[in-house]
Design an enzyme around this catalytic site. Sequence first.
Site, mmCIF file in Angstrom:
data_model
loop_
_atom_site.group_PDB
_atom_site.id
_atom_site.type_symbol
_atom_site.label_atom_id
_atom_site.label_comp_id
_atom_site.label_asym_id
_atom_site.label_seq_id
_atom_site.Cartn_x
_atom_site.Cartn_y
_atom_site.Cartn_z
ATOM 1 N N GLU A 25 31.974 15.325 109.633
ATOM 2 C CA GLU A 25 30.794 15.733 110.414
ATOM 3 C C GLU A 25 30.126 14.517 111.058
ATOM 4 O OE1 GLU A 25 26.903 16.304 108.869
ATOM 5 O OE2 GLU A 25 27.607 16.308 106.789
ATOM 6 N N LYS A 159 21.825 17.703 96.972
ATOM 7 C CA LYS A 159 20.730 16.845 96.511
ATOM 8 C C LYS A 159 19.667 17.667 95.807
ATOM 9 C CE LYS A 159 20.711 12.993 99.593
ATOM 10 N NZ LYS A 159 21.395 13.333 100.826
HETATM 11 N N1 PSU Z 1 22.540 16.479 103.001
HETATM 12 C C1 PSU Z 1 22.826 15.168 102.830
HETATM 13 N N2 PSU Z 1 23.101 14.388 103.923
HETATM 14 C C2 PSU Z 1 23.140 14.925 105.180
HETATM 15 C C3 PSU Z 1 22.881 16.315 105.351
HETATM 16 C C4 PSU Z 1 22.586 17.052 104.230
HETATM 17 O O1 PSU Z 1 22.801 14.701 101.726
HETATM 18 O O2 PSU Z 1 23.402 14.186 106.146
HETATM 19 C C5 PSU Z 1 22.970 16.936 106.710
HETATM 20 C C6 PSU Z 1 24.308 17.679 106.861
HETATM 21 O O3 PSU Z 1 24.726 17.575 108.204
HETATM 22 C C7 PSU Z 1 23.926 19.110 106.561
HETATM 23 C C8 PSU Z 1 22.540 19.166 107.161
HETATM 24 O O4 PSU Z 1 24.794 20.068 107.127
HETATM 25 O O5 PSU Z 1 21.952 17.919 106.844
HETATM 26 C C9 PSU Z 1 21.733 20.309 106.619
HETATM 27 O O6 PSU Z 1 20.548 20.409 107.341
HETATM 28 P P1 PSU Z 1 19.609 21.689 107.168
HETATM 29 O O7 PSU Z 1 19.073 21.582 105.763
HETATM 30 O O8 PSU Z 1 18.565 21.535 108.237
HETATM 31 O O9 PSU Z 1 20.486 22.893 107.360
#
Ligand code: PSU
Length: 311
Positions: A25, A159
Amino acid sequence: MQQYLLFSPEVAAARAAGTPIVALESTIISHGMPYPQNVETAREVEQIIRQGGAVPATIAIIGGKICIGLSDEQLELLGSAPHALKVSRRDLPFVVATGALGATTVAATMICAALAGIGVFVTGGIGGVHRGAATSFDISADLQELARTDVAVVCAGVKSILDIGLTLEYLETHGVPVISVGQAGFPAFFTRESGFQADFQLDSAEQQAAFIHTKRALGLQGGVVIANPVPALAAMPFEEIDAITSRALDEAAASGIKGKAVTPFLLARIKELTEGRSLATNIALVKHNAVVGARLAVALQGHAGALPRWS
Ligand code: PSU
Ligand code: MN
């Protein structure tokens, strides 16, 4: 649909030769880590996948195209451009249609990987059900994507900025199997244990490939979470990360951070509050996931009776 996809020369050659491919990604590059460590890490992760016998395909939206595999210059652009948009499922048509620069989240990367016929995807952590979701409704689109799109996502769990228990409940409701590697427990990104169990422990790439192959053969749509704990030496002390996470969450609430800005805010704040030590852990776990992902892609390729959809 193919008109929107642009394969890098390396990925195009791998497709032609039948070499295993691993998707990566780009939100982790643009919004997940600071420059220049983000670009360095992206390159090192790609190199680890090559050493593992697969070809890396970092995915991003550039110039109206879904780019499957990026050049060094494109990685640099994503890592340093302040205007790169965080692209999840709902954002994908907008960013492709307008030609904006887009970094794909887990959800959007899964969609693009599936369009490109790539079945294995390596990242750091997936999104999930946020703490307080009962009132905020903040549930990452990553989870719905896992429910519907047939890609195996290798991560280090989620996390503790998220409600890990509710995230696992949500995945269960949607029939997404959660597989742990090397231990029974579901990892919590910075730490090896979250206090929750994974559904199944499958340590070898062959076992994981057999599971995925069987799931597909049974016609069970949707993704699989392969949860690979951070190496012990790179893990953070639980109490420390727990206290810092609570503080970052309080600050996000006090500053009224909402929507897609929540996760990037928390990641950046945790890095500041740990004086960069969380970043070192983050980098170590992504690299470790790349090793596991490359092995899985190789095992799946060699798996007798791989589904016709794959080729
Ligand atoms: N969690 C991490 N590092 C990240 C992300 C999530 O530890 O970089 C990023 C990933 O791209 C994940 C996104 O798909 O954040 C999720 O964002 P949201 O909670 O807005 O869906
Ligand atoms: Mn959200």
